[in-house]
Every structure is written in C-alpha cells, then in structure tokens.
Design a protein around this motif. Structure first.
Motif, PDB file in Angstrom:
ATOM      1  N   ALA A 347       0.811  -1.218   0.000  1.00  0.00           N
ATOM      2  CA  ALA A 347       0.000   0.000   0.000  1.00  0.00           C
ATOM      3  C   ALA A 347       0.839   1.260   0.000  1.00  0.00           C
ATOM      4  O   ALA A 347       0.327   2.348  -0.246  1.00  0.00           O
ATOM      5  N   GLY A 348       2.127   1.132   0.291  1.00  0.00           N
ATOM      6  CA  GLY A 348       2.997   2.290   0.412  1.00  0.00           C
ATOM      7  C   GLY A 348       3.522   2.794  -0.916  1.00  0.00           C
ATOM      8  O   GLY A 348       3.009   2.448  -1.988  1.00  0.00           O
ATOM      9  N   PRO A 349       4.562   3.626  -0.878  1.00  0.00           N
ATOM     10  CA  PRO A 349       5.147   4.158  -2.113  1.00  0.00           C
ATOM     11  C   PRO A 349       5.657   3.029  -2.996  1.00  0.00           C
ATOM     12  O   PRO A 349       5.999   1.946  -2.505  1.00  0.00           O
ATOM     13  N   PRO A 350       5.731   3.243  -4.309  1.00  0.00           N
ATOM     14  CA  PRO A 350       6.218   2.196  -5.213  1.00  0.00           C
ATOM     15  C   PRO A 350       7.612   1.716  -4.819  1.00  0.00           C
ATOM     16  O   PRO A 350       8.483   2.510  -4.463  1.00  0.00           O
ATOM     17  N   CYS A 351       7.798   0.416  -4.860  1.00  0.00           N
ATOM     18  CA  CYS A 351       9.112  -0.167  -4.580  1.00  0.00           C
ATOM     19  C   CYS A 351       9.940  -0.081  -5.865  1.00  0.00           C
ATOM     20  O   CYS A 351       9.844  -0.954  -6.737  1.00  0.00           O
ATOM     21  N   ASP A 352      10.737   0.954  -5.985  1.00  0.00           N
ATOM     22  CA  ASP A 352      11.413   1.244  -7.253  1.00  0.00           C
ATOM     23  C   ASP A 352      12.907   1.526  -7.100  1.00  0.00           C
ATOM     24  O   ASP A 352      13.513   2.152  -7.961  1.00  0.00           O
ATOM     25  N   ILE A 353      13.505   1.049  -5.997  1.00  0.00           N
ATOM     26  CA  ILE A 353      14.937   1.268  -5.787  1.00  0.00           C
ATOM     27  C   ILE A 353      15.687   0.011  -6.225  1.00  0.00           C
ATOM     28  O   ILE A 353      15.608  -1.038  -5.571  1.00  0.00           O
ATOM     29  N   PRO A 354      16.427   0.053  -7.328  1.00  0.00           N
ATOM     30  CA  PRO A 354      17.117  -1.144  -7.819  1.00  0.00           C
ATOM     31  C   PRO A 354      18.193  -1.595  -6.835  1.00  0.00           C
ATOM     32  O   PRO A 354      18.827  -0.791  -6.154  1.00  0.00           O
ATOM     33  N   VAL A 355      18.398  -2.902  -6.769  1.00  0.00           N
ATOM     34  CA  VAL A 355      19.430  -3.457  -5.887  1.00  0.00           C
ATOM     35  C   VAL A 355      20.472  -4.247  -6.673  1.00  0.00           C
ATOM     36  O   VAL A 355      21.322  -4.918  -6.084  1.00  0.00           O
ATOM     37  N   GLY A 356      20.403  -4.176  -7.995  1.00  0.00           N
ATOM     38  CA  GLY A 356      21.394  -4.869  -8.821  1.00  0.00           C
ATOM     39  C   GLY A 356      21.245  -6.372  -8.819  1.00  0.00           C
ATOM     40  O   GLY A 356      22.242  -7.113  -8.874  1.00  0.00           O
ATOM     41  N   ALA A 357      20.014  -6.871  -8.762  1.00  0.00           N
ATOM     42  CA  ALA A 357      19.785  -8.311  -8.741  1.00  0.00           C
ATOM     43  C   ALA A 357      20.194  -8.948 -10.065  1.00  0.00           C
ATOM     44  O   ALA A 357      19.952  -8.391 -11.138  1.00  0.00           O
ATOM     45  N   LYS A 358      20.800 -10.130  -9.980  1.00  0.00           N
ATOM     46  CA  LYS A 358      21.251 -10.863 -11.158  1.00  0.00           C
ATOM     47  C   LYS A 358      20.725 -12.298 -11.097  1.00  0.00           C
ATOM     48  O   LYS A 358      20.619 -12.889 -10.018  1.00  0.00           O
ATOM     49  N   PRO A 359      20.428 -12.890 -12.262  1.00  0.00           N
ATOM     50  CA  PRO A 359      20.005 -14.294 -12.270  1.00  0.00           C
ATOM     51  C   PRO A 359      21.137 -15.208 -11.823  1.00  0.00           C
ATOM     52  O   PRO A 359      22.302 -14.980 -12.156  1.00  0.00           O
ATOM     53  N   SER A 360      20.799 -16.243 -11.065  1.00  0.00           N
ATOM     54  CA  SER A 360      21.776 -17.263 -10.703  1.00  0.00           C
ATOM     55  C   SER A 360      21.213 -18.649 -10.976  1.00  0.00           C
ATOM     56  O   SER A 360      21.601 -19.627 -10.363  1.00  0.00           O
ATOM     57  N   GLY A 361      20.283 -18.715 -11.882  1.00  0.00           N
ATOM     58  CA  GLY A 361      19.612 -19.946 -12.259  1.00  0.00           C
ATOM     59  C   GLY A 361      18.373 -19.599 -13.046  1.00  0.00           C
ATOM     60  O   GLY A 361      17.988 -18.422 -13.133  1.00  0.00           O
ATOM     61  N   PRO A 362      17.694 -20.574 -13.602  1.00  0.00           N
ATOM     62  CA  PRO A 362      16.517 -20.285 -14.440  1.00  0.00           C
ATOM     63  C   PRO A 362      15.360 -19.646 -13.680  1.00  0.00           C
ATOM     64  O   PRO A 362      14.515 -18.987 -14.291  1.00  0.00           O
ATOM     65  N   GLN A 363      15.312 -19.820 -12.350  1.00  0.00           N
ATOM     66  CA  GLN A 363      14.198 -19.292 -11.564  1.00  0.00           C
ATOM     67  C   GLN A 363      14.651 -18.456 -10.374  1.00  0.00           C
ATOM     68  O   GLN A 363      13.829 -18.098  -9.536  1.00  0.00           O
ATOM     69  N   THR A 364      15.935 -18.116 -10.298  1.00  0.00           N
ATOM     70  CA  THR A 364      16.484 -17.494  -9.100  1.00  0.00           C
ATOM     71  C   THR A 364      17.203 -16.188  -9.414  1.00  0.00           C
ATOM     72  O   THR A 364      17.962 -16.097 -10.381  1.00  0.00           O
ATOM     73  N   LEU A 365      16.946 -15.187  -8.562  1.00  0.00           N
ATOM     74  CA  LEU A 365      17.666 -13.914  -8.593  1.00  0.00           C
ATOM     75  C   LEU A 365      18.446 -13.762  -7.296  1.00  0.00           C
ATOM     76  O   LEU A 365      17.988 -14.181  -6.232  1.00  0.00           O
ATOM     77  N   ARG A 366      19.637 -13.108  -7.400  1.00  0.00           N
ATOM     78  CA  ARG A 366      20.443 -12.842  -6.217  1.00  0.00           C
ATOM     79  C   ARG A 366      20.873 -11.386  -6.211  1.00  0.00           C
ATOM     80  O   ARG A 366      21.093 -10.784  -7.268  1.00  0.00           O
ATOM     81  N   ALA A 367      21.008 -10.832  -5.001  1.00  0.00           N
ATOM     82  CA  ALA A 367      21.506  -9.463  -4.842  1.00  0.00           C
ATOM     83  C   ALA A 367      22.419  -9.404  -3.640  1.00  0.00           C
ATOM     84  O   ALA A 367      22.186 -10.090  -2.630  1.00  0.00           O
ATOM     85  N   GLY A 368      23.471  -8.606  -3.744  1.00  0.00           N
ATOM     86  CA  GLY A 368      24.409  -8.442  -2.652  1.00  0.00           C
ATOM     87  C   GLY A 368      24.346  -7.040  -2.067  1.00  0.00           C
ATOM     88  O   GLY A 368      24.039  -6.067  -2.773  1.00  0.00           O
ATOM     89  N   PHE A 369      24.625  -6.929  -0.768  1.00  0.00           N
ATOM     90  CA  PHE A 369      24.567  -5.657  -0.053  1.00  0.00           C
ATOM     91  C   PHE A 369      25.792  -5.532   0.857  1.00  0.00           C
ATOM     92  O   PHE A 369      26.323  -6.537   1.347  1.00  0.00           O
ATOM     93  N   GLU A 370      26.220  -4.321   1.086  1.00  0.00           N
ATOM     94  CA  GLU A 370      27.266  -4.103   2.068  1.00  0.00           C
ATOM     95  C   GLU A 370      26.694  -4.288   3.465  1.00  0.00           C
ATOM     96  O   GLU A 370      25.542  -3.936   3.733  1.00  0.00           O
ATOM     97  N   ALA A 371      27.499  -4.854   4.356  1.00  0.00           N
ATOM     98  CA  ALA A 371      27.039  -5.084   5.724  1.00  0.00           C
ATOM     99  C   ALA A 371      26.596  -3.774   6.367  1.00  0.00           C
ATOM    100  O   ALA A 371      27.297  -2.767   6.295  1.00  0.00           O
ATOM    101  N   GLY A 372      25.405  -3.789   6.935  1.00  0.00           N
ATOM    102  CA  GLY A 372      24.866  -2.607   7.593  1.00  0.00           C
ATOM    103  C   GLY A 372      24.014  -1.732   6.710  1.00  0.00           C
ATOM    104  O   GLY A 372      23.348  -0.816   7.203  1.00  0.00           O
ATOM    105  N   SER A 373      23.998  -2.003   5.398  1.00  0.00           N
ATOM    106  CA  SER A 373      23.230  -1.140   4.497  1.00  0.00           C
ATOM    107  C   SER A 373      21.731  -1.438   4.567  1.00  0.00           C
ATOM    108  O   SER A 373      20.907  -0.553   4.346  1.00  0.00           O
ATOM    109  N   LEU A 374      21.361  -2.679   4.844  1.00  0.00           N
ATOM    110  CA  LEU A 374      19.955  -3.034   5.013  1.00  0.00           C
ATOM    111  C   LEU A 374      19.546  -2.820   6.467  1.00  0.00           C
ATOM    112  O   LEU A 374      20.223  -3.296   7.387  1.00  0.00           O
TER     113      LEU A 374
END
Length: 460
Positions: A347-374
């Motif tokens: 219900a909130g604002p659009p979720c539109d902040i990219p996180v650089g997710a990449k495919p790691s399989g036919p059905q899987t996406l992965r994203a990495g973050f610096e420790a403490g950023s989330l």
C-alpha cells in the motif's frame, strides 16, 4: 444410521460425548448436529447457527492488530485511498431472535456478544480506521425479515442491503467524500434465485427432512440517468426501474468510468462475492460510487485484499475508497505478522529502488549488499515481471554465513500477480549481505528485486 439417530436422540446424547443434554425438538428431524464437521444447533423457524463461529462469546481483535490496521489505513491515505473496514457480525450477533434456549448451554450470552462486536468497531474508529457498525444496522431489519439465510451463514439480500447502507453512510461522512460528485444508481427486483450452500449440504446428512434452501428474491443495480443522489437514507425506497445493468461483479477496469470520477474497490470474502445478495450493487447505490468487486470466495481474510494490493492494477492507479469486508470470526492475527506486513508495504510508495539483482539460475535472482546497508524495517519487492507465480522462497544470508529462509505463497483461489513483498524485520541481522529469491516459474526479462522506500510517516 440417519433413522437410528432420529429415533433414539436421547440415548445417543448419553452415549456420545459432547452431545447436548437437552435440545429443542427439531423441525426437520435433525439430531447430533453438534457432531457435524461444522458443529451447529437448530433454532426456531428453521434457522441454524454454527456453534464455533456464530455463538462464541469472544472474537477479539488485539490492540496490535488495531494498530496495524491503523498503519495500513494511514499508508493507503498517503497514496490517496481511504480504507473502510467492514466487520461482518456473526449470525448470533446480528440475528439472535431465532436462537434456541439451549444456546446458553454452549456459552451464548447476547449482551456479551453484542458488546464484543461494538468493542471492535469502537476501537477501530478511535484508531482512525472507519468501521461502520453493521451489527446494529442489520438488527434494524423489520420483524420477521431475516438478514442471514436460515441454513447458511451468509447474509440474505436484505442483510447485504442493510450492511451496504451503513457502509455507504460512513463513506459519505468521510472527508474524502467532499470532492465526490455522487452518481445515481437504481436497484430493481429480478426474481427468485437459490444459492449453493456447503453448510446446508453438510448439515442435511444429520436431518430426515429437507432443510431450507438458500433462496431469496434477488436484485440488480445499475446507473440511472437521473441526477446525483443527495439523501443516502432514501436511496432504496425509490425502487424504480433501471437502465441496462452494469456488470460490477468481475475484475474489470476500475478506472473505465472516467478519470474525474471517484472510484471504489471492494475486497473481501464470499459475503461480497456471492451474486445472490447484490452486495456490491447496493454498495454502489448507497455510496453513489461505481463499485468494482475484487472479492474472492474461499480466500479467507487476506486472499482478496492481498491479490488486489499486490496487483499491477493497484500499482498503476489507486482507488478513492477501498472497502475491506471481513467476518469478525476471521482473525487477522491467524497467520502472524507477515500478511499485514505485506499489505502495508504494497500500500505504500512504489518499490522502485534497484538493488542490482542478477540471475543465478533459471528461476532465481540474487543481490548483494554491504554489511549494515539493510535496516531492520526495510522491505523488498520480488517481482517476476509477469503473472503466474504463486510461490517464492527467499533466502537471507549474513556475512558470517547465517541463513534464514521464508516462503510466501498464493493459494489457488488468489490472483497469481507474480509480485511478493517482504518486510525484513522478523529475519533481519546487522550483517545481512545477500538476498536470493527463487520463483516457482522461470525468470523473464522484467524479473527483479526492488528495495521499497519508507512511507511518509515512517520515522525509520
């Protein structure tokens, strides 16, 4: 066996544990209804009540749930939508006149039942969530006019009409209605109809004679060529003929009536989805706003609203009003915090902040973050980019290798929007650095993970 039950109900009541010790004689040759898969009792005039859902003294709403609904209401309002929570009373609360004397053997207390309902709607309204008093509205039916079907737990067209009238009056009193130009709707009678009743089918096996069908005079509602309606209390009294009916029963384009017109989306259960009661039509008439009905039979308390709030339609254009119909016995705490969390994020604002997710399989996406950023209150959108996905498995991993996994599913009756929201709070750790999501469908070009911004009122 049915004949044996009918001939020796007193003996069986002694022999079988849980059977009532004293029962009013059955009009339909029923016995041992309390042993049905949906335990019930028979009242006067062939009216049946479910013991657990209709007669229980307490259907509480915890203060935490009230607070979460208030948060959902606030977040929706920031996006221009006013939430109305339509708390459907039980049959024992709204139609107590037909209860048998032995209802008290199961703990029924009329005063406490009514106080329970009024407590819930009072606290919701105090928290800023408009919640009309449907119990009092339905109890205002003329003597002899039944607001629930006799052998079913759904409201009749008259019960639906009275509920819609109370909701319409609430909507018209809201600040957001000051900008609304009401549309005139007319309702006309279209004849008798019989609805299927799973409860009646179950209980019939405990009765010798045919139980009452879920039969009623039906109505249809459509726009009128007359001017705006100014007095909602007199709408139904007119009863004139209508123009050609407008279908509002499906998931049609909610904005097809014109950008300048107020819009009203209805989400809820089989109470809203049933065609025989014309609830959405009555709601259009009493609110003066075209209703688009997204209710889902069998979706329980969250199925319909989750399907709608996670849909591309809602993301693209939000309604002026959102009516959430839910029976009081459908607890919003039943599945923990995740469902309401997801609704508040969607219900909130659009979720539109990219996180650089990449495919790691036919059905899987992965994203990495610096420790403490989330942060603990952050939320993510997992979007297949197309419809069809009903399940995602999310794996959260820390820099030290700690993994937490959560699965989000959409049942077969829900819309497979392909969009899933997750608040990190229950799973968060300070060094969370990796997020993976596995869909139950192959990825597409638009498949993505997005970070959701906080709502305007979120101090975090």
């Amino acid at each position: 066996m049915t004949l044996f039950r009918s001939l020796f109900p007193g003996l069986l009541a002694v022999l079988l544990p849980g059977a009532a010790l004293a029962q009013t004689p059955s009009q339909f040759g029923c016995s041992l209804l309390e042993n049905a898969s949906v335990a019930a009792i028979e009242g006067s005039d062939g009216v049946f009540y479910r013991i657990q859902s209709d007669l229980r003294l307490q259907h509480p709403m915890d203060d935490i749930i009230v607070q979460r609904l208030a948060e959902l209401s606030r977040v929706l309002a920031e996006g221009g939508t006013t939430l109305i929570y339509a708390n459907v009373p039980t049959k024992g609360q709204a139609m107590p006149a037909y209860l048998p004397p032995d209802a008290v053997d199961y703990g029924y207390d009329k005063t406490m039942m009514e106080a329970n309902y009024l407590d819930v709607v009072t606290r919701l309204n105090a928290a800023g969530v408009p919640a009309p008093d449907l119990m009092t509205a339905m109890k205002s039916a003329p003597e002899g006019e039944q607001v629930f079907f006799r052998a079913d737990f759904h409201w009749t067209p008259e019960g639906a009409r009275l509920a819609a009238k109370a909701i319409g009056e609430t909507i018209r009193a809201l600040p957001a209605y000051s900008d609304v130009t009401p549309v005139t709707f007319k309702t006309r009678e279209v004849g008798k109809a019989i609805a299927f009743s799973g409860l009646r089918r179950e209980l019939q096996g405990f009765c010798l004679n045919a139980m009452p069908m879920a039969e009623a005079t039906t109505f249809e509602t459509a726009r009128s060529t007359e001017g705006p309606v100014n007095d909602a209390s007199d709408i139904f009294a007119d009863g004139g003929e209508t123009a050609a009916p407008t279908d509002t029963g499906g998931t049609v384009d909610i904005f097809g009536t014109g950008a300048a017109e107020a819009t009203l989306a209805l989400v809820g259960t089989s109470f809203s989805d049933s065609e025989i009661n014309n609830f959405s039509g009555f709601l259009s008439e009493y609110s003066g706003i075209e209703v688009v009905n997204y209710a889902i039979t069998g979706g329980n308390q969250f199925g319909s609203i989750t399907s709608y709030l996670t849909s591309p339609e809602f993301a693209a254009e939000r309604p002026t009003f959102l009516v959430w119909e839910n029976p009081i016995y459908n607890s919003l705490a039943q599945f923990g915090s995740t469902p309401l969390d997801e609704l508040i994020i969607a219900a909130g604002p659009p979720c539109d902040i990219p996180v650089g997710a990449k495919p790691s399989g036919p059905q899987t996406l992965r994203a990495g973050f610096e420790a403490g950023s989330l942060k603990a209150n952050d939320a993510l959108l997992f979007d297949l980019g197309t419809i069809g996905a009903r399940r995602v498995t999310v794996t959260l991993e820390t820099a030290t290798g700690i993994k937490r996994t959560v699965r989000i599913e959409r049942g077969e009756r829900l819309r497979a929007t392909g969009r899933f929201y997750l608040r990190l709070t229950p799973y968060w750790l300070p060094d969370l650095t990796r997020v993976a999501v596995e869909f139950d469908r192959p990825l597409g070009d638009q498949s993505t993970i997005m970070l959701c911004p906080p709502s305007k009122g979120d101090a975090s």
